[in-house]
Design an enzyme around this catalytic site. Structure first.
Site, short mmCIF file in Angstrom:
data_model
loop_
_atom_site.label_atom_id
_atom_site.label_comp_id
_atom_site.label_asym_id
_atom_site.label_seq_id
_atom_site.Cartn_x
_atom_site.Cartn_y
_atom_site.Cartn_z
N HIS A 1 0.89 -1.17 0.00
CA HIS A 1 0.00 0.00 0.00
C HIS A 1 0.93 1.22 0.00
O HIS A 1 1.99 1.17 0.63
CB HIS A 1 -0.84 0.10 1.28
CG HIS A 1 -1.77 -1.03 1.54
ND1 HIS A 1 -1.38 -2.22 2.07
CD2 HIS A 1 -3.12 -1.12 1.38
CE1 HIS A 1 -2.43 -3.01 2.22
NE2 HIS A 1 -3.51 -2.37 1.80
N GLU B 1 -10.85 -6.88 -4.78
CA GLU B 1 -10.67 -7.93 -3.77
C GLU B 1 -11.91 -8.01 -2.88
O GLU B 1 -12.13 -7.15 -2.01
CB GLU B 1 -9.43 -7.61 -2.93
CG GLU B 1 -9.12 -8.65 -1.87
CD GLU B 1 -7.84 -8.34 -1.10
OE1 GLU B 1 -6.89 -7.78 -1.67
OE2 GLU B 1 -7.81 -8.66 0.10
N GLU C 1 -9.18 -13.71 -1.76
CA GLU C 1 -8.42 -13.98 -0.54
C GLU C 1 -9.13 -15.08 0.23
O GLU C 1 -10.34 -14.99 0.51
CB GLU C 1 -8.31 -12.70 0.31
CG GLU C 1 -7.58 -12.95 1.61
CD GLU C 1 -7.09 -11.68 2.29
OE1 GLU C 1 -6.73 -10.72 1.59
OE2 GLU C 1 -7.07 -11.66 3.53
N ASP D 1 -4.90 -13.83 -2.80
CA ASP D 1 -4.24 -13.42 -1.56
C ASP D 1 -4.22 -14.66 -0.69
O ASP D 1 -5.25 -15.09 -0.13
CB ASP D 1 -4.99 -12.26 -0.88
CG ASP D 1 -4.40 -10.90 -1.30
OD1 ASP D 1 -3.57 -10.88 -2.22
OD2 ASP D 1 -4.77 -9.89 -0.69
N ASP E 1 -10.85 -12.19 10.51
CA ASP E 1 -9.82 -12.27 9.47
C ASP E 1 -8.45 -12.44 10.13
O ASP E 1 -7.77 -11.46 10.40
CB ASP E 1 -9.89 -10.94 8.68
CG ASP E 1 -9.22 -11.01 7.33
OD1 ASP E 1 -8.86 -12.11 6.91
OD2 ASP E 1 -9.07 -9.96 6.70
C1 XUL Z 1 -7.70 -6.61 4.11
C2 XUL Z 1 -6.85 -7.04 2.99
C3 XUL Z 1 -5.95 -6.02 2.41
C4 XUL Z 1 -5.92 -6.01 0.93
C5 XUL Z 1 -5.15 -4.85 0.34
O1 XUL Z 1 -8.44 -7.62 4.67
O2 XUL Z 1 -6.87 -8.19 2.59
O3 XUL Z 1 -4.67 -6.22 2.89
O4 XUL Z 1 -5.35 -7.17 0.43
O5 XUL Z 1 -5.64 -3.62 0.75
CO CO Z 2 -5.91 -9.11 0.95
#
Ligand code: XUL
Ligand code: CO
Length: 498
Positions: free
Chosen positions: A164, A294, A330, A358, A369
């Site tokens: 980021h 995402e 993810e 992810d 999470d």
């Molecule tokens: C949050 C998450 C973030 C994104 C990128 O849950 O997964 O890290 O991958 O902003």
């Molecule tokens: Co992520």
């Protein structure tokens, strides 16, 4: 009492663990706290300095020694190795199903977890005090951390990294100042990348800073929408400059807490306008990477707009954005939404939207999470079955959006965690390849649907069999003979490949 402790901590060091629970259970502390421990770190606590530097750590950006002294380049030693700093299953150059393992995987290290994670949670502060940290969030510290990132990538043998904007450089007091800081750190990253290493993806952090409390593209406040656009513009510029292969939009705070104060339709329209502007900007600067959305169902909002793959696909379809975006799935987000990772990957794949993974996993007993490194071979095999069916992920890959547990505090734990994650997915690839080569599972599925291979089945699949025709056939055939689904056999075949 605990709410107070938590909210104070969130305000002071942005370092609270989100305590939401899955499936409609009580959402505790979530409105006050959000785990941004991995997005904004203000390091505290004792600083250390490796012995081989003889006190030369100082506050200078120049780091004279190795960041990971004593840790060699990680090599493949095979399944019988007892060396915890070696790969047992991931053999980068080995060819599996016609492709090198490294080309199937395209592993990436997540800067925010690996270099900004502190181990802080709502009940306690940081537990990790990496020797190179000087306790500041300065540009000099950001540069030193970047050097640590590249030494780590080199030693672990990974060619991609993800970031980021605000993980890699501090936020200034104005947008202009933040951009200048970012430029300074990005210039160093470009130099350190050389010709081999690149970002798998870059993104803008649009959720930590209080201006984004109502969201960014879906904020009720026009000025915030514009600020977010400016931040994404800059993040796209630097991702492009660094040769990034994708650009990610994770919803951050794009969602709502209650519909009573929310114009959901208007917010979604704003989100779509934002994405259309991102597509236009990507074309304007000639960025060839894939734009990725995402999905995630909750956290930090009670209801995130990109809930899951199907919701995101429908959003793209409704707003004419299909073809411009793919999805970054993810695994822990998948389970938060009540699906398996395999389900989300297949949903993305059959819609032509599987762009990146992810790679992480949740905990079956803990509802939130947890962003753990994947260690379950069965889950990894299902993930790899989807990846194989997709013909790979390129230009996407596997980004380790995963963090060390709070209690894991040795520098070597960073290596062990990534080696474990890489080996698990490599094992998944080997098992999935066995299943594909063996063909028995594929045959079981083919057989299950073979009645549709008949002339009438083909007519149905071509959309040419109307209800009148089908009623005639049902009357003619009488009660259908329904065969077994062979679920236990499918499971047996799957297990035998692990
Ligand atoms: C949050 C998450 C973030 C994104 C990128 O849950 O997964 O890290 O991958 O902003
Ligand atoms: Co992520």
């Amino acid at each position: 009492m605990s709410l107070m402790i938590c909210s104070t901590k969130c305000l002071n060091d942005f370092d609270c663990l989100m305590n939401t629970m899955k499936g409609g259970r009580v959402v505790l502390l979530v409105l006050l706290c959000w785990n941004v421990a991995n997005f904004a770190v203000i390091a505290a606590g004792p600083q250390t300095c490796p012995a081989n530097l003889e006190g030369q750590c100082g506050d200078s950006e120049e780091w004279k020694g190795e960041f990971f002294p004593g840790i060699p380049k990680i090599k493949y030693e095979g399944p019988n190795s007892k060396n915890h700093l070696a790969f047992k299953w991931y053999n980068a150059e080995e060819v599996i199903l016609g492709k090198k393992m490294k080309d199937w995987m395209r592993f990436s290290v997540a800067f925010w977890h690996t270099f900004r994670g502190t181990g802080g949670d709502p009940f306690g502060g940081p537990t990790k005090f990496w020797p190179w940290e000087d306790g500041t969030n300065s540009v000099a510290m950001a540069k030193r951390r970047m050097r640590a990132n590249f030494e780590f990538l080199d030693k672990i043998g990974v060619d991609y990294w993800c970031f980021h904007d605000r993980d890699i450089a501090p936020e200034g007091s104005t947008l202009k100042e933040s951009n200048a800081y970012l430029d300074e750190v990005v210039a160093l990253a470009k130099e350190l990348q050389g010709s081999k290493i690149k970002p798998l993806w870059g993104t803008a952090q649009l959720f930590v800073q209080p201006r984004y409390m109502h969201g960014a593209a879906t904020s009720s406040e026009l000025g915030v929408y514009a600020y977010a656009a400016a931040q994404v513009k800059k993040a796209m510029d630097v991702t492009n400059y660094l040769g990034g292969e994708n650009y990610v939009f994770w919803g951050g705070r794009e969602g709502y807490q209650t519909l009573l104060n929310t114009d959901m339709e208007r917010e979604l329209n704003h989100l779509a306008s934002f994405f259309h502007s991102a597509v236009a900007y990507k074309k304007k600067i000639g960025f060839n990477g894939t734009l990725l959305i995402e999905p995630k169902p909750q956290e930090p909002t009670k209801h995130q707009y990109d809930w899951d793959a199907a919701t995101a696909a429908n959003f793209l379809r409704k707003y004419g954005l299909l073809g411009e975006f793919k999805l970054n799935i993810e695994c822990n987000h998948a389970t938060l939404s009540g699906h398996s990772c395999h389900h989300e990957l297949e949903t993305a794949r059959i819609n032509g939207l599987l762009g990146n993974i992810d790679a992480n996993t949740g905990d079956p007993q803990v509802g939130w999470d947890t962003d753990q490194f994947l260690t379950d071979i069965s889950e990894a095999t299902m993930v790899m079955l989807s990846v194989i069916r997709n013909g790979g992920l390129a230009p996407g890959g596997f980004n380790f959006d995963a963090k060390l547990r709070r209690e894991s505090t040795d520098v070597e734990d960073i290596f062990i965690a990534h080696i474990g994650g890489m080996d698990t997915l490599a094992r998944g690839l080997r098992s999935a390849a066995k299943l594909v080569e063996d063909g028995a599972l594929t045959e079981l599925v083919r057989k299950r649907y073979e009645s549709f291979d008949s002339d009438i089945g083909k007519k149905i699949e071509a959309g040419e069999a109307d209800f009148v025709f089908l009623e005639k056939k049902a009357l003619e055939w009488g009660e259908p003979k329904v065969p077994s689904a062979k679920q236990e056999l499918a499971e047996m075949l799957f297990q035998s490949a692990l």
